[in-house]
Write a protein that holds these residues in place. Structure first.
Motif, PDB file in Angstrom:
ATOM      1  N   ARG A  78       0.866  -1.333  -0.194  1.00  0.00           N
ATOM      2  CA  ARG A  78       0.115  -0.096   0.142  1.00  0.00           C
ATOM      3  C   ARG A  78       0.823   1.446  -0.058  1.00  0.00           C
ATOM      4  N   ALA A  79       2.023   1.276   0.544  1.00  0.00           N
ATOM      5  CA  ALA A  79       2.885   2.436   0.616  1.00  0.00           C
ATOM      6  C   ALA A  79       3.417   2.711  -0.755  1.00  0.00           C
ATOM      7  N   SER A  80       3.597   1.877  -1.381  1.00  0.00           N
ATOM      8  CA  SER A  80       3.931   2.025  -2.863  1.00  0.00           C
ATOM      9  C   SER A  80       2.872   2.650  -3.687  1.00  0.00           C
ATOM     10  N   LEU A  81       1.844   2.380  -3.327  1.00  0.00           N
ATOM     11  CA  LEU A  81       0.464   2.895  -4.101  1.00  0.00           C
ATOM     12  C   LEU A  81       0.089   4.182  -3.796  1.00  0.00           C
ATOM     13  N   GLU A  82       0.392   4.581  -2.361  1.00  0.00           N
ATOM     14  CA  GLU A  82       0.058   5.962  -1.972  1.00  0.00           C
ATOM     15  C   GLU A  82       1.172   6.865  -2.662  1.00  0.00           C
ATOM     16  N   THR A  83       2.318   6.329  -3.018  1.00  0.00           N
ATOM     17  CA  THR A  83       3.497   7.242  -3.830  1.00  0.00           C
ATOM     18  C   THR A  83       3.023   7.159  -5.327  1.00  0.00           C
ATOM     19  N   LEU A  84       2.478   6.165  -5.880  1.00  0.00           N
ATOM     20  CA  LEU A  84       2.090   5.952  -7.278  1.00  0.00           C
ATOM     21  C   LEU A  84       1.015   7.195  -7.352  1.00  0.00           C
ATOM     22  N   ALA A  85      -0.027   7.072  -6.500  1.00  0.00           N
ATOM     23  CA  ALA A  85      -1.340   7.914  -6.585  1.00  0.00           C
ATOM     24  C   ALA A  85      -0.799   9.527  -6.498  1.00  0.00           C
ATOM     25  N   GLY A  86       0.098   9.830  -5.479  1.00  0.00           N
ATOM     26  CA  GLY A  86       0.693  11.091  -5.432  1.00  0.00           C
ATOM     27  C   GLY A  86       1.281  11.565  -6.589  1.00  0.00           C
ATOM     28  N   LEU A  87       2.031  10.688  -7.173  1.00  0.00           N
ATOM     29  CA  LEU A  87       2.878  11.304  -8.359  1.00  0.00           C
ATOM     30  C   LEU A  87       1.764  11.318  -9.493  1.00  0.00           C
ATOM     31  N   GLY A  88       0.887  10.687  -9.667  1.00  0.00           N
ATOM     32  CA  GLY A  88       0.053  10.754 -10.692  1.00  0.00           C
ATOM     33  C   GLY A  88      -0.867  11.752 -10.615  1.00  0.00           C
ATOM     34  N   GLU A  89      -1.170  12.122  -9.319  1.00  0.00           N
ATOM     35  CA  GLU A  89      -1.889  13.529  -9.035  1.00  0.00           C
ATOM     36  C   GLU A  89      -0.938  14.733  -9.603  1.00  0.00           C
ATOM     37  N   THR A  90       0.218  14.637  -9.147  1.00  0.00           N
ATOM     38  CA  THR A  90       1.396  15.736  -9.488  1.00  0.00           C
ATOM     39  C   THR A  90       1.306  15.733 -10.889  1.00  0.00           C
ATOM     40  N   ASP A  91       1.369  14.834 -11.676  1.00  0.00           N
ATOM     41  CA  ASP A  91       1.486  14.853 -13.264  1.00  0.00           C
ATOM     42  C   ASP A  91       0.078  14.738 -14.045  1.00  0.00           C
ATOM     43  N   GLY A  92      -1.032  15.138 -13.294  1.00  0.00           N
ATOM     44  CA  GLY A  92      -2.323  15.082 -13.850  1.00  0.00           C
ATOM     45  C   GLY A  92      -2.875  13.965 -14.566  1.00  0.00           C
ATOM     46  N   ILE A  93      -2.322  12.755 -14.193  1.00  0.00           N
ATOM     47  CA  ILE A  93      -2.959  11.766 -14.738  1.00  0.00           C
ATOM     48  C   ILE A  93      -4.178  11.507 -14.408  1.00  0.00           C
ATOM     49  N   PHE A  94      -4.761  11.980 -13.044  1.00  0.00           N
ATOM     50  CA  PHE A  94      -6.130  11.789 -12.676  1.00  0.00           C
ATOM     51  C   PHE A  94      -7.139  12.855 -12.718  1.00  0.00           C
ATOM     52  N   GLY A  95      -6.527  14.015 -13.867  1.00  0.00           N
ATOM     53  CA  GLY A  95      -7.465  15.073 -13.642  1.00  0.00           C
ATOM     54  C   GLY A  95      -7.460  16.071 -12.457  1.00  0.00           C
ATOM     55  N   ASP A  96      -8.360  16.273 -11.718  1.00  0.00           N
ATOM     56  CA  ASP A  96      -8.400  17.211 -10.910  1.00  0.00           C
ATOM     57  C   ASP A  96      -8.629  16.221  -9.373  1.00  0.00           C
ATOM     58  N   ALA A  97      -8.915  14.861  -9.685  1.00  0.00           N
ATOM     59  CA  ALA A  97      -9.161  14.287  -8.404  1.00  0.00           C
ATOM     60  C   ALA A  97      -7.930  13.415  -7.977  1.00  0.00           C
ATOM     61  N   ARG A  98      -7.880  12.770  -6.852  1.00  0.00           N
ATOM     62  CA  ARG A  98      -6.863  11.897  -6.510  1.00  0.00           C
ATOM     63  C   ARG A  98      -7.668  10.577  -5.767  1.00  0.00           C
ATOM     64  N   PRO A  99      -6.967   9.291  -6.322  1.00  0.00           N
ATOM     65  CA  PRO A  99      -7.440   8.239  -5.906  1.00  0.00           C
ATOM     66  C   PRO A  99      -7.832   8.071  -4.413  1.00  0.00           C
ATOM     67  N   ASP A 100      -8.780   7.472  -4.093  1.00  0.00           N
ATOM     68  CA  ASP A 100      -9.065   7.048  -2.673  1.00  0.00           C
ATOM     69  C   ASP A 100      -8.891   5.591  -2.610  1.00  0.00           C
ATOM     70  N   LEU A 101      -7.473   5.149  -2.163  1.00  0.00           N
ATOM     71  CA  LEU A 101      -7.320   4.024  -1.891  1.00  0.00           C
ATOM     72  C   LEU A 101      -8.033   3.070  -0.894  1.00  0.00           C
ATOM     73  N   SER A 102      -8.628   3.859  -0.090  1.00  0.00           N
ATOM     74  CA  SER A 102      -9.272   3.038   0.884  1.00  0.00           C
ATOM     75  C   SER A 102     -10.709   2.525   0.237  1.00  0.00           C
ATOM     76  N   LYS A 103     -11.237   2.990  -0.855  1.00  0.00           N
ATOM     77  CA  LYS A 103     -12.503   2.615  -1.611  1.00  0.00           C
ATOM     78  C   LYS A 103     -11.849   1.499  -2.520  1.00  0.00           C
ATOM     79  N   LEU A 104     -10.796   1.524  -2.974  1.00  0.00           N
ATOM     80  CA  LEU A 104     -10.426   0.611  -3.983  1.00  0.00           C
ATOM     81  C   LEU A 104      -9.698  -0.559  -3.609  1.00  0.00           C
ATOM     82  N   LEU A 105      -8.958  -0.342  -2.393  1.00  0.00           N
ATOM     83  CA  LEU A 105      -8.288  -1.605  -1.998  1.00  0.00           C
ATOM     84  C   LEU A 105      -8.824  -2.497  -1.097  1.00  0.00           C
ATOM     85  N   PRO A 106      -8.816  -3.624  -0.752  1.00  0.00           N
ATOM     86  CA  PRO A 106      -9.703  -4.494  -0.007  1.00  0.00           C
ATOM     87  C   PRO A 106      -9.440  -3.886   1.672  1.00  0.00           C
TER      88      PRO A 106
END
Length: 323
Positions: free
Chosen positions: A295-323
């Motif tokens: 999960r720590a690696s995915l938090e990093t990936l989500a943060g980088l994706g947000e910085t780079d505009g991969i997700f538009g104006d949103a940020r992934p909510d990993l608590s809703k995606l992961l088990p």
């Protein structure tokens, strides 16, 4: 040293409600169904990463849990996600960034098992950014301002390549990403269509055999032991049949562990669903297949994706995606 956070998938959390509420009739026991084995269709991509599920089917890990596994290949997650939502597939396989993108768009998908992970070893990973033989590009930082091939724009390739450039002291803002299918990348690199290409196995080994040089281990540069992909399903199936989801998760987890412990069998099973030659199968670098999601690696990936505009104006909510 900060302890790496991991998330263990709880099968009990997925299946316990049904087993408690419905008593002990034979049809409700794990591995049984009132009408016999349940046919379960899974959308997969014909790549090295999914070898464990093919091995698990061969070893009987699914049939022993009352699952008649039907594996259907698709070009990528863009086809598998709608297939899961429509009911064409009960489960699917996708890279984790595609699932994050789906979650930010309120698509009701949920990860149920790990898929594949980086080896965590620079220069010895199943993913890398390569340049053709004789290229003047010798470092990740030198990719700044260049044309770089990725298989899908605004996805895990963009994010991780940019991070390799940043960590090497370069500015990734001027990189021109070009969308090219993995099998076509070695030729595009050789003929000068692009300056560099992000490749995964088996194309990575093919390109290196032709003289290409790895200038960045983008997965390893992004986060230690980065979780790359996962098996997922829709919220509808979890609500309607959590016992089936639990049995499927158990079988995948056993398959992942088996694959990690039997690399020779992994290389052998690749011949059953890919066109990778025996020579390339022997040379390629395999992913790792931990049961635990990093999960720590995915938090990093989500943060980088947000910085780079991969997700538009949103940020992934990993608590809703992961088990």
């Amino acid at each position: 040293m900060r302890r790496r956070s991991v998330l263990k998938i709880s099968v009990a959390a997925l299946s316990g409600t049904v087993l408690t509420a419905c008593g002990s009739s034979p049809a409700d026991e794990p591995g049984t169904d009132a009408s016999g084995p349940r046919t379960v269709t899974v959308g997969v991509i014909p790549i090295v990463d999914v070898a464990p599920i093919y091995l698990g089917k061969e070893q009987g890990f699914f049939s022993s849990r009352g699952i008649d596994l039907n594996l259907v290949t698709a070009q990528g997650g863009s086809a598998i996600v709608p297939g899961v939502l429509s009911g064409e597939f009960e489960f699917g396989f996708s890279n984790i960034t595609s699932l994050m993108i789906a979650q930010t768009k309120k698509v009701p998908v949920k990860v149920v098992a790990n898929g594949a992970a980086s080896t965590g070893a620079a220069g010895k990973d199943f993913s890398g950014v390569v340049v053709r033989k004789g290229s003047q590009i010798t470092t990740a930082a030198a990719l700044a301002g260049r044309k770089v091939a990725v298989n899908t724009l605004k996805n895990i390739g963009d994010t991780t390549v940019r991070e390799s450039v940043r960590k090497d002291g370069g500015d990734p803002s001027g990189i021109q990403f070009v969308e090219i299918a993995f099998p076509d990348m070695p030729a595009a690199l050789e003929n000068g269509q692009v300056d560099a290409a992000w490749l995964v196995e088996p194309q990575l080994s093919t390109a290196k055999a032709a003289g290409a040089t790895v200038v960045a281990s983008n997965f390893t540069d992004t986060a230690p032991n980065l979780t790359i992909a996962a098996y997922f399903t829709g919220a509808k199936l979890i609500g309607e049949d959590p016992a089936l989801v639990g049995r499927f998760t158990e079988a995948v987890n056993e398959s992942l562990s088996y694959a990690d412990a039997h690399p020779d069998e992994v290389r052998a099973v690749l011949s059953s669903y890919t066109k990778i030659s025996e020579e390339v199968r022997a040379a390629l670098i395999l992913p790792t297949w931990p049961v635990e999601i990093n999960r720590a690696s995915l938090e990093t990936l989500a943060g980088l994706g947000e910085t780079d505009g991969i997700f538009g104006d949103a940020r992934p909510d990993l608590s809703k995606l992961l088990p």
